[in-house]
Scaffold this motif. Structure first.
Motif, PDB file in Angstrom:
ATOM      1  N   LEU A 128       0.829  -1.208   0.000  1.00  0.00           N
ATOM      2  CA  LEU A 128       0.000   0.000   0.000  1.00  0.00           C
ATOM      3  C   LEU A 128       0.862   1.256   0.000  1.00  0.00           C
ATOM      4  O   LEU A 128       0.554   2.236  -0.688  1.00  0.00           O
ATOM      5  CB  LEU A 128      -0.929   0.008   1.206  1.00  0.00           C
ATOM      6  N   ARG A 129       1.947   1.220   0.771  1.00  0.00           N
ATOM      7  CA  ARG A 129       2.830   2.388   0.818  1.00  0.00           C
ATOM      8  C   ARG A 129       3.464   2.639  -0.556  1.00  0.00           C
ATOM      9  O   ARG A 129       3.499   3.780  -1.024  1.00  0.00           O
ATOM     10  CB  ARG A 129       3.917   2.158   1.873  1.00  0.00           C
ATOM     11  N   ARG A 130       3.956   1.584  -1.200  1.00  0.00           N
ATOM     12  CA  ARG A 130       4.576   1.775  -2.514  1.00  0.00           C
ATOM     13  C   ARG A 130       3.555   2.198  -3.565  1.00  0.00           C
ATOM     14  O   ARG A 130       3.859   2.990  -4.461  1.00  0.00           O
ATOM     15  CB  ARG A 130       5.290   0.488  -2.954  1.00  0.00           C
ATOM     16  N   LEU A 131       2.357   1.651  -3.481  1.00  0.00           N
ATOM     17  CA  LEU A 131       1.309   1.972  -4.449  1.00  0.00           C
ATOM     18  C   LEU A 131       0.643   3.320  -4.179  1.00  0.00           C
ATOM     19  O   LEU A 131      -0.061   3.850  -5.042  1.00  0.00           O
ATOM     20  CB  LEU A 131       0.239   0.876  -4.444  1.00  0.00           C
ATOM     21  N   GLY A 132       0.802   3.841  -2.978  1.00  0.00           N
ATOM     22  CA  GLY A 132       0.154   5.109  -2.635  1.00  0.00           C
ATOM     23  C   GLY A 132      -1.355   4.986  -2.550  1.00  0.00           C
ATOM     24  O   GLY A 132      -2.083   5.928  -2.868  1.00  0.00           O
ATOM     25  N   ARG A 133      -1.836   3.814  -2.116  1.00  0.00           N
ATOM     26  CA  ARG A 133      -3.279   3.562  -2.032  1.00  0.00           C
ATOM     27  C   ARG A 133      -3.640   3.106  -0.624  1.00  0.00           C
ATOM     28  O   ARG A 133      -2.794   2.610   0.121  1.00  0.00           O
ATOM     29  CB  ARG A 133      -3.695   2.496  -3.050  1.00  0.00           C
ATOM     30  N   ASP A 134      -4.925   3.240  -0.290  1.00  0.00           N
ATOM     31  CA  ASP A 134      -5.379   2.767   1.013  1.00  0.00           C
ATOM     32  C   ASP A 134      -6.106   1.430   0.910  1.00  0.00           C
ATOM     33  O   ASP A 134      -6.526   0.865   1.922  1.00  0.00           O
ATOM     34  CB  ASP A 134      -6.262   3.800   1.711  1.00  0.00           C
ATOM     35  N   ARG A 135      -6.268   0.917  -0.325  1.00  0.00           N
ATOM     36  CA  ARG A 135      -6.862  -0.393  -0.539  1.00  0.00           C
ATOM     37  C   ARG A 135      -6.479  -0.878  -1.927  1.00  0.00           C
ATOM     38  O   ARG A 135      -6.020  -0.088  -2.763  1.00  0.00           O
ATOM     39  CB  ARG A 135      -8.391  -0.364  -0.401  1.00  0.00           C
ATOM     40  N   VAL A 136      -6.667  -2.176  -2.173  1.00  0.00           N
ATOM     41  CA  VAL A 136      -6.506  -2.721  -3.524  1.00  0.00           C
ATOM     42  C   VAL A 136      -7.749  -3.531  -3.853  1.00  0.00           C
ATOM     43  O   VAL A 136      -8.454  -4.023  -2.968  1.00  0.00           O
ATOM     44  CB  VAL A 136      -5.243  -3.595  -3.683  1.00  0.00           C
ATOM     45  N   ASP A 137      -8.008  -3.681  -5.127  1.00  0.00           N
ATOM     46  CA  ASP A 137      -9.204  -4.403  -5.560  1.00  0.00           C
ATOM     47  C   ASP A 137      -9.057  -5.904  -5.397  1.00  0.00           C
ATOM     48  O   ASP A 137     -10.037  -6.602  -5.083  1.00  0.00           O
ATOM     49  CB  ASP A 137      -9.498  -4.052  -7.022  1.00  0.00           C
ATOM     50  N   ILE A 138      -7.846  -6.414  -5.623  1.00  0.00           N
ATOM     51  CA  ILE A 138      -7.606  -7.853  -5.534  1.00  0.00           C
ATOM     52  C   ILE A 138      -6.268  -8.083  -4.852  1.00  0.00           C
ATOM     53  O   ILE A 138      -5.264  -7.450  -5.199  1.00  0.00           O
ATOM     54  CB  ILE A 138      -7.593  -8.515  -6.931  1.00  0.00           C
ATOM     55  N   LEU A 139      -6.244  -9.007  -3.888  1.00  0.00           N
ATOM     56  CA  LEU A 139      -5.006  -9.416  -3.218  1.00  0.00           C
ATOM     57  C   LEU A 139      -4.816 -10.908  -3.432  1.00  0.00           C
ATOM     58  O   LEU A 139      -5.711 -11.712  -3.158  1.00  0.00           O
ATOM     59  CB  LEU A 139      -5.071  -9.102  -1.728  1.00  0.00           C
ATOM     60  N   LEU A 140      -3.633 -11.278  -3.929  1.00  0.00           N
ATOM     61  CA  LEU A 140      -3.354 -12.654  -4.338  1.00  0.00           C
ATOM     62  C   LEU A 140      -2.153 -13.212  -3.588  1.00  0.00           C
ATOM     63  O   LEU A 140      -1.120 -12.532  -3.463  1.00  0.00           O
ATOM     64  CB  LEU A 140      -3.057 -12.697  -5.841  1.00  0.00           C
ATOM     65  N   ALA A 141      -2.259 -14.435  -3.108  1.00  0.00           N
ATOM     66  CA  ALA A 141      -1.106 -15.138  -2.540  1.00  0.00           C
ATOM     67  C   ALA A 141      -0.251 -15.629  -3.707  1.00  0.00           C
ATOM     68  O   ALA A 141      -0.718 -16.375  -4.567  1.00  0.00           O
ATOM     69  CB  ALA A 141      -1.556 -16.297  -1.666  1.00  0.00           C
TER      70      ALA A 141
END
Length: 329
Positions: free
Chosen positions: A113-126
């Motif tokens: 999140l810090r690198r992306l500059g976002r507070d959420r993502v749409d999809i998180l994958l292992a």
């Protein structure tokens, strides 16, 4: 899971996969994708050891697009003079360490999140579970995921920090194994349901439909086999030079496509999207020209007889759905 656009952006190349991509070129290719209407971007901490996420975060700031990233590796700072590590060239000075534990997933997600500059993502994958990847260590990593990392991902989804959860892998078998134990929304499956490979139709994709699990097709060109021009040197498959059987199959696919005046890459990019479980295809893009190519291939009309000829020649699974004759825009 929210609806994804049919064409997405695979972010490994802007993490300097196999070749260095200058910052200006990385920004240009992302900007070209945005200008072309691409609205889904996939990345991972592993891609350039944070470089891909950082570049995407800067370019996508303020943009209303879907983003997926991955967990399963911690990035540990190191000092190194090696230009190429794990396939990435001139990447950031970190070493990826597999960690599918609860704490490892939470730490990885916060860093992303810090690198992306976002507070959420749409999809998180292992990322990169599987016996082919880990060998004898697979059982331990899967146990860590099922007992720890998966619960972290569920908590993040329940809290609204993640829209959907799943696996991002190159191996179909581990997707089936995971579904034996847990509920997932999506698999990003690279190279296993393509114009070259369709064994996923034998049980796996029907199971995904039954469980309402969507598929994102990564590696739709099978590491280049379905897009590399003939006569340009050895073609690649599964990240290595292709064997004789694969080479012969690719040549047969190219011959049938040529007979109908269709680029092989266009058929390869559109084919997976005909399956009702498939939500999106995400080819890697390293230059604005590759973005333009992908858009053109997606819009190429493909006549129905092409698919019929592929099936007659045994190049297409008998049960494989095929695109309609209109352009797959």
């Amino acid at each position: 899971m929210a609806r994804l656009p049919r064409l997405g952006f695979g972010g490994a190349a802007v993490g300097n996969l196999y070749a260095p991509v200058p910052d200006t070129q990385a920004r240009a290719v992302i900007d070209a994708a945005l200008a072309a209407g691409v609205a889904y971007f996939d990345t991972a901490p592993h891609y350039g050891f944070g470089l891909s996420e950082t570049r995407l975060g800067q370019a996508l700031a303020g943009r209303d697009v879907a983003v997926s990233t991955k967990v399963g590796r911690r990035l540990e700072p190191i000092q190194t003079d090696e230009r190429e590590r794990h396939g990435f060239v001139d990447a950031a000075p970190f070493e990826p360490v597999f960690d599918y534990s609860y704490d490892g997933v939470m730490r990885s997600f916060e860093d992303s999140l810090r690198r992306l500059g976002r507070d959420r993502v749409d999809i998180l994958l292992a990322h990169d579970l599987g016996r082919d990847t880990h060998g004898e260590a697979h059982a331990d990593h899967m146990r860590d995921f099922l007992e720890g990392g998966y619960h972290a991902m569920r908590e993040l989804k329940d809290a609204g920090a993640v829209g959907a959860i799943g696996l991002g892998v190159n191996e179909q078998a581990v997707c089936d194994e995971a579904l034996d134990h847990v509920d997932l929304d999506v698999f990003l499956l690279a190279g296993r349901y393509t114009l070259l490979e369709q064994t996923a139709l034998d049980g796996f994709l029907p199971r995904c439909l039954k469980r309402n699990v969507r598929i994102i097709v990564g590696g739709p060109f099978n590491s280049g086999a379905l897009v590399e021009p003939p006569g340009g040197g050895p073609i690649h498959y599964n990240y290595a030079p292709a064997g004789a059987e694969i080479v012969a199959r690719v040549e047969s696919l190219r011959r049938v496509c040529a007979a109908h005046g269709v680029p092989l890459a266009a058929a390869a990019l559109q084919f997976p999207l005909a399956h009702p479980a498939v939500a999106s295809v995400i080819p890697g893009m390293a230059s604005p020209a590759q973005v333009a190519d992908a858009i053109a291939w997606m819009e190429t009309p493909i006549p129905a007889p092409l698919w019929e000829d592929l099936r007659v020649e045994g190049l297409l699974h008998p049960d494989a759905p095929v695109p309609s004759t209109r352009a797959a825009a």
